[in-house]
Design a protein around this motif. Sequence first.
Motif, PDB file in Angstrom:
ATOM      1  N   LYS A 129      -5.347   9.740   2.913  1.00 62.13           N
ATOM      2  CA  LYS A 129      -5.959   8.834   3.890  1.00 62.13           C
ATOM      3  C   LYS A 129      -7.006   9.537   4.746  1.00 62.13           C
ATOM      4  O   LYS A 129      -6.812  10.679   5.173  1.00 62.13           O
ATOM      5  CB  LYS A 129      -4.840   8.257   4.768  1.00 62.13           C
ATOM      6  CG  LYS A 129      -5.255   7.284   5.834  1.00 62.13           C
ATOM      7  CD  LYS A 129      -6.088   6.132   5.325  1.00 62.13           C
ATOM      8  CE  LYS A 129      -5.455   5.338   4.204  1.00 62.13           C
ATOM      9  NZ  LYS A 129      -6.405   4.434   3.509  1.00 62.13           N
TER      10      LYS A 129
ATOM     11  N   ARG B  91      -7.326  -0.586  -7.254  1.00 66.78           N
ATOM     12  CA  ARG B  91      -7.727   0.455  -6.302  1.00 66.78           C
ATOM     13  C   ARG B  91      -7.914   1.760  -7.081  1.00 66.78           C
ATOM     14  O   ARG B  91      -7.056   2.132  -7.883  1.00 66.78           O
ATOM     15  CB  ARG B  91      -6.677   0.643  -5.190  1.00 66.78           C
ATOM     16  CG  ARG B  91      -6.621  -0.559  -4.246  1.00 66.78           C
ATOM     17  CD  ARG B  91      -5.788  -0.276  -3.027  1.00 66.78           C
ATOM     18  NE  ARG B  91      -6.478   0.545  -2.053  1.00 66.78           N
ATOM     19  CZ  ARG B  91      -5.883   1.071  -0.977  1.00 66.78           C
ATOM     20  NH1 ARG B  91      -4.596   0.886  -0.776  1.00 66.78           N
ATOM     21  NH2 ARG B  91      -6.572   1.787  -0.116  1.00 66.78           N
TER      22      ARG B  91
ATOM     23  N   ASP C  66      -2.756  10.757  -2.286  1.00 67.05           N
ATOM     24  CA  ASP C  66      -3.082   9.701  -3.249  1.00 67.05           C
ATOM     25  C   ASP C  66      -3.472  10.290  -4.597  1.00 67.05           C
ATOM     26  O   ASP C  66      -3.362   9.639  -5.627  1.00 67.05           O
ATOM     27  CB  ASP C  66      -4.198   8.808  -2.703  1.00 67.05           C
ATOM     28  CG  ASP C  66      -3.646   7.948  -1.582  1.00 67.05           C
ATOM     29  OD1 ASP C  66      -3.590   8.451  -0.444  1.00 67.05           O
ATOM     30  OD2 ASP C  66      -3.229   6.815  -1.858  1.00 67.05           O
TER      31      ASP C  66
ATOM     32  N   ALA D 123       0.447   5.106  -2.257  1.00 67.20           N
ATOM     33  CA  ALA D 123       0.242   5.403  -3.677  1.00 67.20           C
ATOM     34  C   ALA D 123       1.465   5.080  -4.555  1.00 67.20           C
ATOM     35  O   ALA D 123       1.328   4.391  -5.571  1.00 67.20           O
ATOM     36  CB  ALA D 123      -0.173   6.863  -3.820  1.00 67.20           C
TER      37      ALA D 123
ATOM     38  N   ARG E 114       0.815  -1.217   0.000  1.00 69.90           N
ATOM     39  CA  ARG E 114       0.000   0.000   0.000  1.00 69.90           C
ATOM     40  C   ARG E 114       0.845   1.263   0.000  1.00 69.90           C
ATOM     41  O   ARG E 114       2.058   1.197   0.130  1.00 69.90           O
ATOM     42  CB  ARG E 114      -0.931   0.001   1.177  1.00 69.90           C
ATOM     43  CG  ARG E 114      -0.280  -0.193   2.495  1.00 69.90           C
ATOM     44  CD  ARG E 114      -1.366  -0.207   3.366  1.00 69.90           C
ATOM     45  NE  ARG E 114      -1.723  -1.512   3.761  1.00 69.90           N
ATOM     46  CZ  ARG E 114      -1.798  -1.823   5.044  1.00 69.90           C
ATOM     47  NH1 ARG E 114      -1.503  -0.930   5.932  1.00 69.90           N
ATOM     48  NH2 ARG E 114      -2.167  -3.006   5.402  1.00 69.90           N
TER      49      ARG E 114
ATOM     50  N   GLN F 256      -2.316   2.378   9.701  1.00 70.70           N
ATOM     51  CA  GLN F 256      -1.028   2.503   9.001  1.00 70.70           C
ATOM     52  C   GLN F 256      -0.037   3.316   9.844  1.00 70.70           C
ATOM     53  O   GLN F 256       1.168   3.118   9.750  1.00 70.70           O
ATOM     54  CB  GLN F 256      -1.214   3.214   7.651  1.00 70.70           C
ATOM     55  CG  GLN F 256      -1.907   2.390   6.585  1.00 70.70           C
ATOM     56  CD  GLN F 256      -3.407   2.618   6.581  1.00 70.70           C
ATOM     57  OE1 GLN F 256      -3.995   2.998   7.600  1.00 70.70           O
ATOM     58  NE2 GLN F 256      -4.039   2.385   5.456  1.00 70.70           N
TER      59      GLN F 256
HETATM   60  O1  MRU Z   1      -4.913   2.806   1.898  1.00 66.20           O
HETATM   61  P1  MRU Z   1      -3.431   3.004   1.855  1.00 66.20           P
HETATM   62  O2  MRU Z   1      -2.717   2.363   3.018  1.00 66.20           O
HETATM   63  O3  MRU Z   1      -2.811   2.600   0.534  1.00 66.20           O
HETATM   64  O4  MRU Z   1      -3.270   4.581   1.992  1.00 66.20           O
HETATM   65  C1  MRU Z   1      -2.019   5.188   2.021  1.00 66.20           C
HETATM   66  C2  MRU Z   1      -2.118   6.663   2.100  1.00 66.20           C
HETATM   67  O5  MRU Z   1      -3.162   7.254   2.093  1.00 66.20           O
HETATM   68  C3  MRU Z   1      -0.847   7.403   2.071  1.00 66.20           C
HETATM   69  O6  MRU Z   1      -0.873   8.453   2.970  1.00 66.20           O
HETATM   70  C4  MRU Z   1      -0.670   7.922   0.651  1.00 66.20           C
HETATM   71  O7  MRU Z   1      -0.804   6.876  -0.266  1.00 66.20           O
HETATM   72  C5  MRU Z   1       0.618   8.571   0.466  1.00 66.20           C
HETATM   73  S1  MRU Z   1       1.899   7.354   0.247  1.00 66.20           S
HETATM   74  C6  MRU Z   1       3.403   8.093   0.138  1.00 66.20           C
END
Ligand code: MRU
Length: 412
Positions: free
Chosen positions: A267, A94, A256, A48, A46, A213
């Motif tokens: 997030k 996703r 994202d 982005a 996970r 996370q």
């Molecule tokens: O659902 P996830 O765990 O993939 O979400 C991750 C996030 O929202 C991160 O903050 C975002 O992708 C930035 S990653 C450098």
Amino acid sequence: MSLRAIKYHTGHLEVLDQLQIPYVETYNQVRSAEDAWHAIKEMRVRGAPAIAIVAALSLAVELHDLMQRGKLSSAAEEVEVYIEEKLNYLVSSRPTAVNLSDAASKLRNLVRARIQLIGTTGEEVARDIIQAAEQMLLDDVEDNRSIGHFGAKWIKENTPLAQAGKKGAVLTHCNTGSLATAGYGTALGVIRSLYENDDLEHAYCTETRPYNQGSRLTAFELVHDKIPATLITDSMAAALLARKSANVSAIVVGADRVAANGDTANKIGTYALAVLAKYHGVKFLVAAPRTTIDLNTKSGEEIIIEERPKSEVTKIRGPREGGDGTGALCMETINVAANGIDVWNPAFDVTPASLIDGIITEVGVAEKDENGAFHLEPLFERRLVLGGFGLFDGCEECFDLLFEAGEVVLKG
Ligand code: MRU
């Protein structure tokens, strides 16, 4: 434990199973686009940038395998159709993070350009894809280091504490570190850079419910790097900002998808932090590579927000305290909600550009103009002046001289 989400060499890809972190370090082999689709969908990979790179590398591995077994068509057009199908499939895993569709369209364009060349073989098309996917992995780490540098510099120059010659604390949300990228991280890269320069008093990370996370991944990275840090639950952020002694000078988050007007999907919980930052006069920054900026999406209203299963809110998974008595980890799932309650579980929210002070990219920090509007297009121009991203509008020869002297960075 290591801090690598992706282990790759040509023909071989492994991803760290992030559902098991920070308790167990297990790598899953990814042999195909289908394996990658499942790893992304099931949240084993996970963040982005990481999901985009894993998707691209999975296709590279699959093509490499076909070539090794002599199963790849020699007809470039057939390989193109094969690649297009795989890319469309990967993108369906996703919807919110744009990095995935950005990587897919770059690979798609590469194939389309290559097959214009008369006499192109299927193998040449496949080799292009492998090389481009491998380059994405390398570029991401380099870009993150630049994001860290520009973000730390901006905080040093634009926050009252730093201006008074003092170190400040930084609050971050979700995971944006080595595990969410190819390495170093975006928002966590800014924290790493501040710490490396001895400009960080303390880092705070939110738990990031419902998927945690923050407490599982970011906390793990902060402990690993021995950065002075404290974990809070999401609901404690307001109290933290109100606490003068905490010295929080900036909130830095990842993204994202950043729309053309600067509205940012990240997030769930990010928007709440931006509102709090505004109230408390704390700078709010988004750190993301340009692959996260989507100029085709005009504003946050157009961003599709992924909704995830109820069980992510009503249940929590982790190891039983004390193990199973034999020293082995005993993973358990615990119910934390009343049976029968309805649940809404959006994975992301959109923070309006009006609440964002700067968007930190690998080529500089974008700020709003005097009318409060971001202009993100110049970030994609080829002629960027290092340290800002002002466009160089002098003569060609002057540009070349500056470039040779290392004064400009050529990107885009
Ligand atoms: O659902 P996830 O765990 O993939 O979400 C991750 C996030 O929202 C991160 O903050 C975002 O992708 C930035 S990653 C450098």
